[in-house]
Design a protein around this motif. Structure first.
Motif, short mmCIF file in Angstrom:
data_model
loop_
_atom_site.label_atom_id
_atom_site.label_comp_id
_atom_site.label_asym_id
_atom_site.label_seq_id
_atom_site.Cartn_x
_atom_site.Cartn_y
_atom_site.Cartn_z
N VAL A 166 -7.63 -28.28 -32.69
CA VAL A 166 -7.57 -29.22 -31.44
C VAL A 166 -8.19 -28.67 -30.44
O VAL A 166 -8.06 -27.30 -30.18
CB VAL A 166 -6.00 -29.31 -31.30
N VAL A 167 -9.07 -29.46 -29.76
CA VAL A 167 -9.39 -29.04 -28.40
C VAL A 167 -9.12 -29.91 -27.46
O VAL A 167 -9.26 -31.23 -27.42
CB VAL A 167 -10.96 -28.99 -28.38
N GLY A 168 -8.75 -29.63 -26.13
CA GLY A 168 -8.42 -30.08 -25.04
C GLY A 168 -9.33 -29.68 -23.77
O GLY A 168 -9.58 -28.52 -23.80
N ILE A 169 -9.87 -30.98 -23.30
CA ILE A 169 -10.95 -30.64 -22.05
C ILE A 169 -10.19 -31.27 -20.91
O ILE A 169 -9.97 -32.31 -20.78
CB ILE A 169 -12.25 -31.45 -22.74
N LEU A 170 -10.35 -30.41 -20.02
CA LEU A 170 -9.94 -30.75 -18.58
C LEU A 170 -11.39 -30.55 -17.49
O LEU A 170 -11.72 -29.24 -17.43
CB LEU A 170 -8.92 -29.98 -18.22
N ARG B 142 -17.93 -23.40 -13.50
CA ARG B 142 -18.42 -23.14 -14.84
C ARG B 142 -17.48 -23.65 -16.01
O ARG B 142 -16.52 -24.15 -15.55
CB ARG B 142 -18.45 -21.50 -15.10
N THR B 143 -17.97 -23.66 -17.12
CA THR B 143 -17.29 -23.99 -18.32
C THR B 143 -16.50 -22.82 -18.87
O THR B 143 -17.31 -21.74 -19.31
CB THR B 143 -17.94 -24.37 -19.28
N VAL B 144 -15.07 -22.74 -19.02
CA VAL B 144 -14.36 -21.64 -19.43
C VAL B 144 -13.65 -22.11 -20.66
O VAL B 144 -13.02 -23.11 -20.59
CB VAL B 144 -13.44 -21.05 -18.22
N LEU B 145 -13.86 -21.42 -21.68
CA LEU B 145 -12.95 -21.81 -22.85
C LEU B 145 -11.74 -20.57 -23.22
O LEU B 145 -11.85 -19.52 -22.87
CB LEU B 145 -13.69 -21.61 -24.21
N ILE C 289 -12.63 -26.59 -18.28
CA ILE C 289 -11.69 -25.68 -19.01
C ILE C 289 -11.44 -26.46 -20.45
O ILE C 289 -11.25 -27.70 -20.55
CB ILE C 289 -10.36 -25.78 -18.52
N ARG C 290 -11.78 -25.61 -21.47
CA ARG C 290 -11.49 -25.94 -22.92
C ARG C 290 -10.55 -25.33 -23.51
O ARG C 290 -10.36 -24.01 -23.42
CB ARG C 290 -12.97 -25.99 -23.65
N PHE C 291 -9.39 -26.15 -23.87
CA PHE C 291 -8.26 -25.37 -24.37
C PHE C 291 -8.23 -25.49 -25.99
O PHE C 291 -8.38 -26.56 -26.34
CB PHE C 291 -6.92 -25.85 -23.85
N VAL C 292 -8.42 -24.22 -26.61
CA VAL C 292 -8.87 -24.43 -28.05
C VAL C 292 -7.61 -23.89 -28.68
O VAL C 292 -7.26 -22.79 -28.48
CB VAL C 292 -10.14 -23.54 -28.30
N PHE C 293 -7.00 -24.76 -29.71
CA PHE C 293 -5.95 -24.33 -30.79
C PHE C 293 -6.47 -24.56 -31.88
O PHE C 293 -6.94 -25.15 -32.48
CB PHE C 293 -4.88 -25.43 -30.53
#
Length: 418
Positions: free
Chosen positions: A79-83, A91-94, A150-154
């Motif tokens: 699952v990936v949540g993108i904000l 910048r893009t932070v994972l 921000i990418r929230f990776v589960f």
């Protein structure tokens, strides 16, 4: 208004936004405990993380994130949540959390003890998931006050690997999700891991190597069965096993650079069915751990080479399945970001430099091999509460006060870097 005055105003606004975020995170304690305990009570193994993923998706969507589920071309369980922040630039932070549990029977006498016999969250992934959800909620509530994505990776299956239904490779969840492109365009990546050897309220960071490359291997040696009275008509898989184990031990003592840290151990041997018949098949499993890619390659090639040599000399055959590991290597600039963010969260004296890397393994190393970032240890031990058992033990638990520490650290890293 002068340029200097404008810069000062921007800095004040950024500082105020961060204070607001950290205060919001502090208010989530009870909710985080509830989420973590629910996940703890319902652990799931490897890629069978559907219940956990469903909870993650529901909450992320409730908070207004763009959510992609079924991530991973091989197993499709991530699952990936993108904000996206409301301010320009950035910048893009994972940020990554793992969702899977372990095949360990829980011995804790707690209200939220695992309801699944033989399965428990003995490595804190329930807490990792809860903390990343807390960071997502916090940042979603402040989306107009930061820049960047921000990418929230589960991810599933951090604790192990399964053969891909597509190509047969042994893949962990991190590698499956990376092949889906989750790292495309990412500037920094961070993950944290609860660590019972450190006291609650402390943060540990390694300046370079955090963990070793942990690789798992399964070697099948195929012989030919026969009666003990006619051994010349058979190919003894147990004899092949003995020769192979001896050869691999020699590989580790003479075939690996002695200046490199490396260890190999056999875990299981399965061969034979009766006392008076020659075994036709043996399956040997084990792990090896090293830091440099060259050493990992040398050991991998040696495992194949000796299996082939033993098989040829006895007249049998072999198959070798390997889950390749990679060291967890922190980026120097990202380490400094962790120190700054950790200082803001727990104070400089409680941010600890970890000079000796762990020989444990973590598939976050695959992320760090492609994108600069850092793997962080979050102290969770509390002797006064009797929370002293280590990871992967049936009485492992954690001081739940650290849940808000983890949220605040992830939030700070996401929006206050560079």
């Amino acid at each position: 208004m002068s340029l200097r005055e404008t810069i000062e105003i921007v800095k004040l606004e950024e500082a105020e936004a961060l204070r607001s975020m950290l205060e919001f995170a502090d208010s989530l304690h009870d909710e985080l405990v509830e989420i973590r305990r629910d996940l703890h009570q319902h652990p799931e193994l490897l890629y069978d993380t559907d219940r956990t993923a469903d909870i993650v998706v529901q909450l992320l969507e409730e908070w207004g994130l763009h959510v992609v589920s079924g991530v991973g071309p091989h197993f499709g369980k991530g699952v990936v949540g993108i904000l996206r922040g409301g301010l320009p630039g950035g910048r893009t932070v994972l940020l990554r959390a793992d969702m899977d549990a372990l095949p360990i029977h829980e011995l804790n006498e707690i209200d939220y003890r695992s309801v699944t016999d033989g399965v428990m969250h003995a490595c804190g992934h329930d807490a990792h998931t809860a903390m990343l959800l807390g960071a997502a909620k916090t940042l979603a509530a402040h989306r107009d006050r930061f820049a960047g994505e921000i990418r929230f990776v589960f991810q599933p299956a951090e604790e192990g690997a399964l053969p891909s239904p597509l190509d047969g490779r042994l893949l962990s969840g991190g590698r499956d999700m990376i092949e889906a492109g989750i790292l495309d365009g990412v500037d920094r990546c961070f993950a944290l891991h609860v660590w019972p050897e450190l006291a609650a309220g402390t943060i540990g960071i390694h300046p370079r190597y955090a963990m070793a490359a942990s690789s798992h291997f399964h070697v099948t040696l195929q012989g030919k069965n026969g009666h003990h009275s006619t051994p010349h008509l058979a190919v003894d898989a147990i004899q092949m096993t003995a020769a192979y184990i001896h050869a691999v031990n020699g590989l580790m003592s003479h075939g690996v650079d002695p200046t490199e840290s490396a260890v190999l151990a056999f875990g299981t041997v399965q061969a034979g069915t009766v006392i008076n018949a020659i075994a036709e098949r043996s399956v040997i499993s084990g792990t090896f751990r090293a830091f440099s890619k060259e050493t990992v390659t040398a050991i991998t090639e040696g495992l194949h080479r000796h299996a082939k040599a033993v098989s040829l000399s006895y007249g049998g055959s072999y198959e070798l399945a390997l889950r390749e590991g990679i060291a967890v290597v922190n980026d120097a600039d990202a380490v400094q970001e962790v120190i700054r963010s950790g200082t803001a969260v727990v104070g400089r004296s409680r941010v600890l430099r970890m000079d000796a890397p762990s020989l444990a393994g973590e598939d976050f190393g695959w992320y760090l091999d492609r994108v600069p970032g850092a793997f962080i240890l979050l102290g969770c031990g509390n002797a006064e509460q009797g929370i002293t058992d280590g990871l992967h033990r049936p009485r492992f638990n954690l001081d739940e006060s650290v849940l808000t520490h983890g949220v605040k650290l992830l939030v700070h890293l996401a929006v206050a870097g560079e």
